[in-house]
Design a protein around this motif. Structure first.
Motif, PDB file in Angstrom:
ATOM      1  N   ALA A 176      -3.655   2.701  -9.522  1.00  0.00           N
ATOM      2  CA  ALA A 176      -4.993   2.106  -9.521  1.00  0.00           C
ATOM      3  C   ALA A 176      -4.924   0.609  -9.783  1.00  0.00           C
ATOM      4  O   ALA A 176      -5.609  -0.191  -9.123  1.00  0.00           O
ATOM      5  N   SER A 198      -2.376  -1.337  -9.172  1.00  0.00           N
ATOM      6  CA  SER A 198      -1.771  -1.948  -7.991  1.00  0.00           C
ATOM      7  C   SER A 198      -2.775  -2.065  -6.848  1.00  0.00           C
ATOM      8  O   SER A 198      -2.788  -3.062  -6.112  1.00  0.00           O
ATOM      9  N   PHE A 199      -3.647  -1.052  -6.687  1.00  0.00           N
ATOM     10  CA  PHE A 199      -4.686  -1.116  -5.654  1.00  0.00           C
ATOM     11  C   PHE A 199      -5.669  -2.256  -5.934  1.00  0.00           C
ATOM     12  O   PHE A 199      -6.156  -2.907  -5.003  1.00  0.00           O
ATOM     13  N   VAL A 200      -5.982  -2.496  -7.207  1.00  0.00           N
ATOM     14  CA  VAL A 200      -6.874  -3.610  -7.556  1.00  0.00           C
ATOM     15  C   VAL A 200      -6.253  -4.936  -7.117  1.00  0.00           C
ATOM     16  O   VAL A 200      -6.924  -5.797  -6.530  1.00  0.00           O
ATOM     17  N   THR A 238       2.482   1.780  -3.389  1.00  0.00           N
ATOM     18  CA  THR A 238       1.456   2.173  -4.359  1.00  0.00           C
ATOM     19  C   THR A 238       1.091   3.645  -4.192  1.00  0.00           C
ATOM     20  O   THR A 238       0.974   4.388  -5.175  1.00  0.00           O
ATOM     21  N   CYS A 239       0.914   4.076  -2.958  1.00  0.00           N
ATOM     22  CA  CYS A 239       0.613   5.482  -2.705  1.00  0.00           C
ATOM     23  C   CYS A 239       1.768   6.386  -3.139  1.00  0.00           C
ATOM     24  O   CYS A 239       1.541   7.500  -3.637  1.00  0.00           O
ATOM     25  N   LEU A 273      -7.718   6.011 -10.379  1.00  0.00           N
ATOM     26  CA  LEU A 273      -7.992   5.823 -11.809  1.00  0.00           C
ATOM     27  C   LEU A 273      -8.485   7.125 -12.442  1.00  0.00           C
ATOM     28  O   LEU A 273      -7.981   7.554 -13.493  1.00  0.00           O
ATOM     29  N   THR A 292      -9.274   3.286  -5.069  1.00  0.00           N
ATOM     30  CA  THR A 292      -8.937   2.679  -6.370  1.00  0.00           C
ATOM     31  C   THR A 292      -9.569   3.439  -7.529  1.00  0.00           C
ATOM     32  O   THR A 292      -8.858   3.874  -8.448  1.00  0.00           O
ATOM     33  N   ARG A 307      -6.321  -5.189  -3.366  1.00  0.00           N
ATOM     34  CA  ARG A 307      -7.664  -5.523  -2.919  1.00  0.00           C
ATOM     35  C   ARG A 307      -7.931  -7.014  -3.082  1.00  0.00           C
ATOM     36  O   ARG A 307      -8.536  -7.654  -2.217  1.00  0.00           O
ATOM     37  N   LEU A 324     -10.296   0.847   0.292  1.00  0.00           N
ATOM     38  CA  LEU A 324      -9.734   0.398  -0.978  1.00  0.00           C
ATOM     39  C   LEU A 324     -10.736   0.524  -2.114  1.00  0.00           C
ATOM     40  O   LEU A 324     -10.367   0.769  -3.275  1.00  0.00           O
ATOM     41  N   ASN A 325     -12.014   0.344  -1.807  1.00  0.00           N
ATOM     42  CA  ASN A 325     -13.055   0.475  -2.825  1.00  0.00           C
ATOM     43  C   ASN A 325     -13.294   1.927  -3.233  1.00  0.00           C
ATOM     44  O   ASN A 325     -13.980   2.181  -4.228  1.00  0.00           O
ATOM     45  N   CYS A 331       0.826  -1.203   0.000  1.00  0.00           N
ATOM     46  CA  CYS A 331       0.000   0.000   0.000  1.00  0.00           C
ATOM     47  C   CYS A 331       0.865   1.260   0.000  1.00  0.00           C
ATOM     48  O   CYS A 331       0.591   2.214  -0.742  1.00  0.00           O
TER      49      CYS A 331
END
Length: 466
Positions: free
Chosen positions: A447, A449-451, A281-282, A347, A343, A454, A339-340, A278
């Protein structure tokens, strides 16, 4: 049966009375020993007393649970609002400085070199904030307010005397950045000691100060420049900081020190896969975030898409839109999971920055600036929520947040100078295609990477709260 049912409590109560009696006798003996020691060894006793920690008592607050309202509690919100106003509010203003410095009115430097000022300022805030946490925990709240406020004001006064890039880096980058870092942590950390049931509302109101600072300071800067010149414009901003910093110094009060002082570093974080994933990714997303924050205003002026006046007003427009982006998504994340929310936010932020490749009118640029401010607010507000959710051991949450933002500062340090370097790689120093590709592709990569994160944490089912 009934008699046996009451025998145990009575016997237990008798034992408790005996234990309490023994403890009272032991406490009295200890007190007598302490008085004897102080009488026989006054110098050692004084030194020992001086070494005892000062400030509010640790553990629970002296006046009971947090009041969740009342004059004193809401005065803390007012003070925190002023602190946000003069920390992130000032950092959100750098876009107008980037545009003004690029005109060559103060010194001559490339866009890449100019952006180092804002990058150093943001990095200094994030790194200082990581070190300030334990200082706050030890009860030095007022020292942080006075010291941080002094550095921010002093930095503005020194900036008014600058005539070269390196001087501006020292004054605006390091001095203002470090001072802002000393103020930011107390603005957040004081809230849980006054609020529990209304904590989200209190922090949301206080955090709106950052957006308001990002609206007021750029307009002041732009309006004052033609009237009084750069030196006095910056000094007036410094006096505004001084006046608004006196509010928290006057009204804010630390009720209680935390029972446990947080650590600066948590080695276990590097073995926690989801947390590190995380943070990295950030960090990638922050590269694109600060490309937009630093260069949208300059883009309008340098390409002729907007006139000089409108290019400066793009920064207040961006920060006004970010008010919604920093508050509403946090409320939604409580319902469906952070996360929902972050993400699609990453994007859309990437898509909006890529849209600048096709912008050729002032109306189109205003639209991209507004929506960038809206979706960038998601990327600013939700990372700490993610760190809390992904940290299983809640005792180290404060340390994890500090470490996370310190690492994310590398994204800030990369974004502005890298975009400036790309901008210079053309015959007329106008390689905006490269700038917006860098700015847009980094959030898109975040985005994706967050998927994947998740999927690892909660699976890929669409209706799962993660």
């Amino acid at each position: 049966m009934a008699t046996q049912g009451f025998t145990a409590p009575i016997d237990s109560e008798s034992k408790d009375l005996e234990n309490n009696s023994d403890k009272a006798t032991e406490s009295l003996d200890n007190h007598n020993d302490e008085e004897k020691f102080e009488h026989d060894h006054p110098e050692e006793a004084a030194a020992e007393a001086e070494a005892q920690p000062k400030g509010p008592p640790p553990g629970g607050p002296p006046g009971g649970p947090p009041p969740n309202g009342g004059l004193q509690a809401w005065l803390q919100v007012l003070g925190s609002w002023c602190l946000f106003f003069n920390t992130w509010g000032l950092l959100n203003t750098f876009g107008v400085y980037q545009t003004y410095y690029a005109s060559g009115a103060i010194f001559t430097a490339s866009s890449s070199n100019i952006s180092w000022i804002g990058s150093v300022q943001a990095l200094a805030l994030l790194l200082t904030g990581a070190f300030v946490g334990p200082v706050f925990d030890r009860g030095y709240f007022r020292y942080l307010l006075v010291g941080g406020g002094f550095l921010v004001v002093f930095g503005h006064m020194m900036l008014s005397l600058c005539h070269s890039l390196w001087q501006a880096v020292l004054a605006q980058g390091f001095c203002v950045g470090i001072g802002a870092g000393m103020l930011f942590v107390p603005a957040v950390a004081i809230m849980p000691t006054y609020f529990t049931t209304n904590l989200g509302l209190a922090i949301g109101i206080a955090a709106s100060g950052s957006s308001m600072g990002g609206i007021i300071y750029p307009i002041m800067f732009y309006k004052l420049i033609p009237e009084v010149g750069f030196p006095w414009a910056v000094r007036i901003l410094g006096f505004t900081v001084l006046a608004t910093i006196l509010v928290p110094i006057t009204v804010m009060k630390m009720r209680v020190k935390p029972a446990k002082i947080r650590a600066l570093f948590d080695p276990s974080a590097f073995t926690d896969g989801p947390y590190i994933w995380c943070v990295l990714t950030c960090t990638i997303g922050y590269i694109g975030l600060y490309v937009g924050i630093f260069y949208l205003s300059f883009f309008g002026q340098s390409t002729g898409t907007t006139d000089e006046s409108l290019s400066f007003y793009l920064v207040p427009i961006l920060n006004a839109a970010s008010v919604l982006g920093r508050t509403v998504p946090n409320w939604i994340s409580d319902k469906i999971g952070p996360l929902n929310v972050i993400t699609p936010g990453a994007l859309l932020m990437g898509v909006i920055l890529l849209c600048n490749l096709g912008v050729h009118t002032s109306g189109g640029l205003i639209a991209t600036v507004f929506f960038f401010g809206l979706f960038s607010g998601i990327f600013i507000a939700l990372p700490p929520v993610l760190f809390v959710v992904l940290t299983k051991n809640k005792a180290v949450v404060g340390t994890r947040i500090g470490m996370g933002f310190a690492i994310m500062g590398c994204g800030v340090l990369i974004g502005g100078p890298a975009a400036g370097g790309i901008l210079q790689h053309s015959a007329n120093h106008q390689n905006w295609t490269g700038v917006w590709l860098l700015g847009g592709l980094c959030p898109l990569a975040a985005a994706v990477s967050f998927v994947l994160l998740r999927g690892k944490v909660g699976g890929f089912r669409p209706m799962v709260k993660v």
